[in-house]
Design a protein around this motif. Sequence first.
Motif, short mmCIF file in Angstrom:
data_model
loop_
_atom_site.label_atom_id
_atom_site.label_comp_id
_atom_site.label_asym_id
_atom_site.label_seq_id
_atom_site.Cartn_x
_atom_site.Cartn_y
_atom_site.Cartn_z
N ILE A 176 0.86 -1.19 0.00
CA ILE A 176 0.00 0.00 0.00
C ILE A 176 0.89 1.24 0.00
CG2 ILE A 176 -1.76 1.28 1.28
CD1 ILE A 176 -2.63 -1.42 2.51
N ASP A 177 0.79 2.03 -1.05
CA ASP A 177 1.51 3.30 -1.10
C ASP A 177 0.53 4.37 -0.66
OD1 ASP A 177 3.25 5.34 -1.50
OD2 ASP A 177 3.74 4.84 -3.60
N CYS A 178 0.64 4.79 0.62
CA CYS A 178 -0.41 5.62 1.23
C CYS A 178 -0.17 7.11 1.06
CB CYS A 178 -0.57 5.25 2.70
SG CYS A 178 0.85 5.67 3.72
N HIS A 179 0.81 7.51 0.25
CA HIS A 179 1.05 8.96 0.04
C HIS A 179 1.75 9.14 -1.30
CE1 HIS A 179 2.62 13.00 1.90
NE2 HIS A 179 2.79 13.04 0.58
N THR A 180 0.97 9.55 -2.32
CA THR A 180 1.57 9.88 -3.61
C THR A 180 0.89 11.11 -4.21
OG1 THR A 180 0.22 8.87 -5.37
CG2 THR A 180 1.61 7.37 -4.10
N HIS A 181 1.63 11.71 -5.14
CA HIS A 181 1.10 12.82 -5.93
C HIS A 181 1.32 12.43 -7.39
CE1 HIS A 181 1.75 15.79 -2.45
NE2 HIS A 181 2.55 14.80 -2.10
N LEU A 182 0.88 11.23 -7.78
CA LEU A 182 1.35 10.73 -9.08
C LEU A 182 0.61 11.26 -10.30
CD1 LEU A 182 -0.49 8.19 -10.32
CD2 LEU A 182 0.67 6.93 -8.55
N VAL A 183 -0.47 12.03 -10.07
CA VAL A 183 -1.11 12.71 -11.19
C VAL A 183 -0.57 14.15 -11.23
CG1 VAL A 183 -3.30 13.62 -12.09
CG2 VAL A 183 -3.21 11.32 -11.09
N VAL B 108 5.10 3.84 5.69
CA VAL B 108 6.19 4.23 4.78
C VAL B 108 5.57 4.37 3.39
CG1 VAL B 108 8.35 3.46 3.72
CG2 VAL B 108 7.95 3.05 6.15
N ALA B 109 5.90 5.47 2.69
CA ALA B 109 5.31 5.68 1.36
C ALA B 109 6.33 6.34 0.44
CB ALA B 109 4.05 6.56 1.48
N THR B 110 6.00 6.36 -0.85
CA THR B 110 6.95 6.95 -1.82
C THR B 110 6.91 8.47 -1.83
OG1 THR B 110 5.36 6.94 -3.63
CG2 THR B 110 6.82 5.00 -3.44
N ASP B 111 5.73 9.08 -1.56
CA ASP B 111 5.54 10.51 -1.80
C ASP B 111 5.78 10.83 -3.28
OD1 ASP B 111 4.96 13.18 -1.25
OD2 ASP B 111 6.92 13.63 -0.37
N GLY B 112 5.62 9.84 -4.16
CA GLY B 112 5.95 10.03 -5.58
C GLY B 112 5.38 11.33 -6.13
N ASN B 113 6.24 12.24 -6.54
CA ASN B 113 5.83 13.56 -7.05
C ASN B 113 6.96 14.13 -7.90
OD1 ASN B 113 7.48 15.77 -5.62
ND2 ASN B 113 6.84 14.56 -3.86
N PRO B 114 6.71 15.19 -8.66
CA PRO B 114 7.74 15.64 -9.60
C PRO B 114 8.89 16.43 -8.97
CG PRO B 114 5.80 17.04 -9.73
CD PRO B 114 5.44 15.92 -8.81
N GLY B 115 8.76 16.81 -7.68
CA GLY B 115 9.79 17.65 -7.09
C GLY B 115 10.58 16.95 -6.02
N SER B 116 9.97 16.82 -4.84
CA SER B 116 10.72 16.36 -3.68
C SER B 116 10.96 14.86 -3.66
CB SER B 116 10.01 16.78 -2.39
OG SER B 116 8.78 16.08 -2.28
N SER B 117 10.24 14.10 -4.48
CA SER B 117 10.44 12.64 -4.46
C SER B 117 10.00 12.02 -5.79
CB SER B 117 9.66 12.01 -3.29
OG SER B 117 9.99 10.65 -3.14
N PRO B 118 10.80 12.22 -6.84
CA PRO B 118 10.41 11.67 -8.15
C PRO B 118 10.73 10.17 -8.22
CG PRO B 118 12.40 12.99 -8.35
CD PRO B 118 12.01 13.03 -6.89
N ILE B 119 10.08 9.42 -7.35
CA ILE B 119 10.40 8.01 -7.14
C ILE B 119 9.09 7.23 -7.10
CG2 ILE B 119 11.46 6.34 -5.58
CD1 ILE B 119 13.24 8.58 -4.50
N PHE B 120 8.98 6.22 -7.94
CA PHE B 120 7.75 5.45 -8.03
C PHE B 120 8.05 3.97 -7.82
CE2 PHE B 120 7.38 9.46 -10.16
CZ PHE B 120 6.23 9.98 -9.58
N LYS C 130 -3.10 12.17 -4.50
CA LYS C 130 -3.55 13.48 -4.05
C LYS C 130 -3.76 14.42 -5.23
CE LYS C 130 -0.49 13.03 -0.07
NZ LYS C 130 -1.40 12.66 1.01
N SER C 131 -4.65 15.37 -5.04
CA SER C 131 -4.70 16.52 -5.96
C SER C 131 -3.67 17.54 -5.44
CB SER C 131 -6.11 17.11 -5.99
OG SER C 131 -6.40 17.73 -4.75
N GLY C 132 -3.78 18.79 -5.81
CA GLY C 132 -2.89 19.78 -5.23
C GLY C 132 -1.99 20.50 -6.21
N TYR C 133 -2.14 20.15 -7.50
CA TYR C 133 -1.39 20.90 -8.52
C TYR C 133 -2.34 21.64 -9.47
CZ TYR C 133 2.70 18.08 -7.18
OH TYR C 133 3.73 17.49 -6.49
#
Length: 399
Positions: free
Chosen positions: A61-68, A306-318, A133-136
Amino acid sequence: MLAPRRLWHNITLFDGRTLQPVPMTIAVIDDRIEQVCPTTDAAGLEGEVMQVGGVMTPGLIDCHTHLVFGGQRADEFEQRLEGASYEDIAHAGGGILSTVRATRAASEDELHAQARPRLEALLRDGVTTVEIKSGYGLTTEDELKMLRVARRLGRELPVRVQTTFLGAHALPPEFKGNADGYIDLVCHEMIPAVAAAGLADAVDVFCEGIAFSVAQSERVFQAAQAHGLPVKAHAEQLSNLGGSALTARYKGLSADHIEWLDEPTVKAMAEAGTVATLLPGAFYTLRETRVPPIELLRQHGVPMAVATDGNPGSSPIFQLTLMLHMACTLFRLTPQEALQGVTTNAAQALGLQQQTGRIAPGLAADFCLWDIDAPNELAYAVQPGRLVERVFNGGVHKA
Ligand code: NIG
Ligand code: FE
């Protein structure tokens, strides 16, 4: 009539909490786990044998991403390597706001086309539940657009998608100097619209010097709760501002990042049942040095996700299994704690603990079989491709 029983025998099982000491049998009927017992006790169980042997964990379970999101920020990555800080870039109108420009400019189909491979990469890594998440967008229409893309991905791919509205992520340029005015929009227009459309399962805020204050975050939490939505926060990432304490006061699902968390807040989170979500990818990418207070979280019994936080800035990791490794090497979690962080505790961070995150009777049949000898190898070696089979809601997907 009941669907036929399916059986996985002689399994080395990490059930989400513990590594079972003897080979186990997992019985599935339809999309649910029916029974979990030692294989020596399973002789009388009739059903189709799916697999004998192997290492099984709950579906990750990746409980924190911004992948969109639209665009990418490779140039900003280079600027940071040359010495610019995340805050410097944010103050200059880059960072999150640069992704906001690209996301606003993208159509729904374009956002979807860019996001889908990121999610597919997570699926190949064993993920069966993901939060997006949304937010962009930071306008009502652009936030709704992001959330619709997230929901669409959940309909198209074999994964459970939980969506989180993060309108209070950054101050959009049209509200410069008027953060309270933007929070009015978030509370009075965006949250009601998102709730009415059924597009969010939770509401998040970025409570930080470069984002929103505790008082502003509290207004967002009040609006969320007025619409029946649970809350969570990006908090104590760059400073000890009080976002996690606020989250605990609102019985939030999780406080995320939390490098700067103090002991009274750890206690408050323990009492509130708020999960501490660790994001080692952001810590690593931003070359942070202050480690979350892991020992205090342990002492007070705060569940750690523990999660990826996958996002384009602080954690571009998927890649969630890489986060297992980093949570151990950077934060000194044990491999078992890290695995709990991407299963049981990640489910709790999403309010899904009655549905998934453990291999136990009554829960969704979400699990992974791995080509390893023992579960701690998942945290030990950074080695994609060890997933043999991924089962989501009882549906079997060969890797
Ligand atoms: O979780 N901290 C705030 N938000 C994201 C970063 C988003 C971005 O840099 O685009 C995070 O780190
Ligand atoms: Fe984040």
